[in-house]
Design a protein around this motif. Structure first.
Motif, PDB file in Angstrom:
ATOM      1  N   LEU A   1      -1.901  11.757   9.484  1.00  0.00           N
ATOM      2  CA  LEU A   1      -1.769  10.520   8.716  1.00  0.00           C
ATOM      3  C   LEU A   1      -2.450  10.690   7.359  1.00  0.00           C
TER       4      LEU A   1
ATOM      5  N   LYS B   1      -4.203  13.832  13.044  1.00  0.00           N
ATOM      6  CA  LYS B   1      -2.847  13.394  13.337  1.00  0.00           C
ATOM      7  C   LYS B   1      -1.897  13.594  12.159  1.00  0.00           C
TER       8      LYS B   1
ATOM      9  N   TRP C   1      -9.597  11.186  13.341  1.00  0.00           N
ATOM     10  CA  TRP C   1      -8.312  10.929  13.998  1.00  0.00           C
ATOM     11  C   TRP C   1      -7.167  10.998  12.995  1.00  0.00           C
ATOM     12  N   ALA C   2      -7.342  10.335  11.847  1.00  0.00           N
ATOM     13  CA  ALA C   2      -6.275  10.264  10.847  1.00  0.00           C
ATOM     14  C   ALA C   2      -5.931  11.636  10.270  1.00  0.00           C
TER      15      ALA C   2
ATOM     16  N   PRO D   1       4.126   4.337   8.278  1.00  0.00           N
ATOM     17  CA  PRO D   1       3.098   4.298   9.336  1.00  0.00           C
ATOM     18  C   PRO D   1       3.479   3.360  10.461  1.00  0.00           C
ATOM     19  N   THR D   2       3.036   3.696  11.661  1.00  0.00           N
ATOM     20  CA  THR D   2       3.206   2.812  12.805  1.00  0.00           C
ATOM     21  C   THR D   2       2.228   1.645  12.679  1.00  0.00           C
TER      22      THR D   2
ATOM     23  N   SER E   1      -2.954  10.382   1.742  1.00  0.00           N
ATOM     24  CA  SER E   1      -2.171  10.007   2.912  1.00  0.00           C
ATOM     25  C   SER E   1      -0.951  10.916   2.975  1.00  0.00           C
TER      26      SER E   1
ATOM     27  N   GLU F   1      -1.253   2.990  12.945  1.00  0.00           N
ATOM     28  CA  GLU F   1      -1.618   3.734  11.735  1.00  0.00           C
ATOM     29  C   GLU F   1      -1.913   2.791  10.576  1.00  0.00           C
ATOM     30  N   LYS F   2      -1.190   1.684  10.494  1.00  0.00           N
ATOM     31  CA  LYS F   2      -1.482   0.698   9.443  1.00  0.00           C
ATOM     32  C   LYS F   2      -2.882   0.122   9.611  1.00  0.00           C
TER      33      LYS F   2
ATOM     34  N   VAL G   1      -5.423   1.606  11.077  1.00  0.00           N
ATOM     35  CA  VAL G   1      -6.382   2.666  10.741  1.00  0.00           C
ATOM     36  C   VAL G   1      -6.506   2.809   9.225  1.00  0.00           C
ATOM     37  N   LEU G   2      -5.380   2.857   8.528  1.00  0.00           N
ATOM     38  CA  LEU G   2      -5.416   2.982   7.067  1.00  0.00           C
ATOM     39  C   LEU G   2      -6.157   1.818   6.428  1.00  0.00           C
TER      40      LEU G   2
ATOM     41  N   LEU H   1       4.051   8.112   2.901  1.00  0.00           N
ATOM     42  CA  LEU H   1       4.287   6.913   3.715  1.00  0.00           C
ATOM     43  C   LEU H   1       5.644   6.280   3.449  1.00  0.00           C
TER      44      LEU H   1
END
Length: 311
Positions: A301, A299, A295-296, A205-206, A197, A209-210, A212-213, A200
């Motif tokens: 992330l 971006k 995506w992650a 994370p937004t 990652s 994002e949380k 997604v993680l 963090l």
């Protein structure tokens, strides 16, 4: 009017069913046994091997080029990491430990092209069985079932330790690093690549994002992710490390792999069909996670960390 809406209604039902299958069949990390079970299942159904070949890891696309065969990109990745890490300076006959060896794709390249004596370990008995089946007689590869957090080798056994995309499955990153460096001889080489990652703590994370993680952890038996800098510090401060750790982020070179992972199913539909109806469902259920991974990583992330240091 209703008849014209029927195809859309059926599509929504299909997507809803796919989402339910995806969520209800999450592969949460509980212990190392859940990692073993997941990889046993992936190996025994042969879906990943038939679609992606002998390498489960991502590929390397020079200069981010996308018009490269996915399987060739995976092989290219092995050679690029060998060169970047300095393993190509080791003499033939050097002893290499492959931690998280999968079905032996990297180990066979290290043995065949570089003349190394490779020992591959994985937590999955099914992977060991398949790795042995795929390895030609006379190639210096040995595969064993073993927990990477409890390596059954004496200190300083190996001239180099190699690990690709295994660390994200380890619940204790310090122990993971300690076991690899302990078995590495003084002056030996560590070559490692992993999913990390971003930091963090420095960049929290937004909400999205949380979410997604959470899915990336729960879908593919990952206990946690840490940043490139965090794992670099773990290696650098280890008592068996020479102290200098060099890292890089290979997102740019590996990101095309995520879409290619999906496209392989379109290129080889008969491979999926030949494995039966269940294989179709299994292949479809992986698509949301692959898209989230794409995506992650795009971006920032997630980052594809590569690490090298000396024992």
């Amino acid at each position: 009017m209703l008849e014209s809406l029927l195809p859309y209604f059926l599509l929504v039902l299909f997507l809803l069913a796919l989402f339910i299958i995806w969520r209800n069949n999450a592969r949460k990390y509980i212990s190392s046994s859940t990692v073993a079970s997941a990889y046993d299942a992936w190996t025994q159904d042969k879906l990943l091997e038939r679609l992606w070949g002998e390498h489960i890891h991502l590929g390397f696309y020079p200069a981010g080029k996308k018009n490269i065969d996915f399987r060739k990109a995976k092989i290219q990745f092995v050679h690029e990491l060998v060169k970047w890490s300095g393993l190509d300076t080791l003499p033939k006959g050097s002893r290499i430990l492959d931690v998280g060896c999968g079905i032996g794709g990297s180990a066979r390249i290290l043995a065949k092209y570089y003349g190394f004596n490779v020992t591959g370990i994985t937590i999955s008995p099914a992977q060991v069985k398949r790795a042995r089946e795929l390895t030609p007689l006379g190639l210096s590869c040995d595969f064993q079932v073993m927990d990477a957090l409890d390596l059954k080798f004496e200190d300083g056994t190996f001239d180099a330790v190699w690990s690709v995309e295994a660390g994200a499955h380890m619940n204790d990153k310090n122990k993971f690093a300690d076991e690899m460096l302990r078995t590495l001889r003084p002056g030996g080489y560590l070559a490692l690549a992993d999913w990390n990652s971003r930091d963090l703590k420095r960049c929290p994370p937004t909400f999205i994002e949380k979410l997604v993680l959470k899915q990336l952890l729960e879908q593919w038996v990952h206990p946690n992710f840490i940043s490139i800098n965090e794992f670099s510090d773990i290696l650098r401060t280890n008592k068996n490390s020479a102290g200098e750790v060099i890292t890089d982020n290979w997102n740019y070179y590996t990101n095309p792999s995520w879409y290619d992972s999906i496209i392989e199913g379109i290129r080889r539909p008969f491979v999926i069909v030949s494995l039966g109806p269940l294989a179709i469902i299994k292949s479809l259920r992986e698509i949301p996670t692959l898209l989230l991974m794409n995506w992650a990583f795009k971006k920032g992330l997630m980052e594809f960390g590569v690490f090298k240091c000396r024992g």
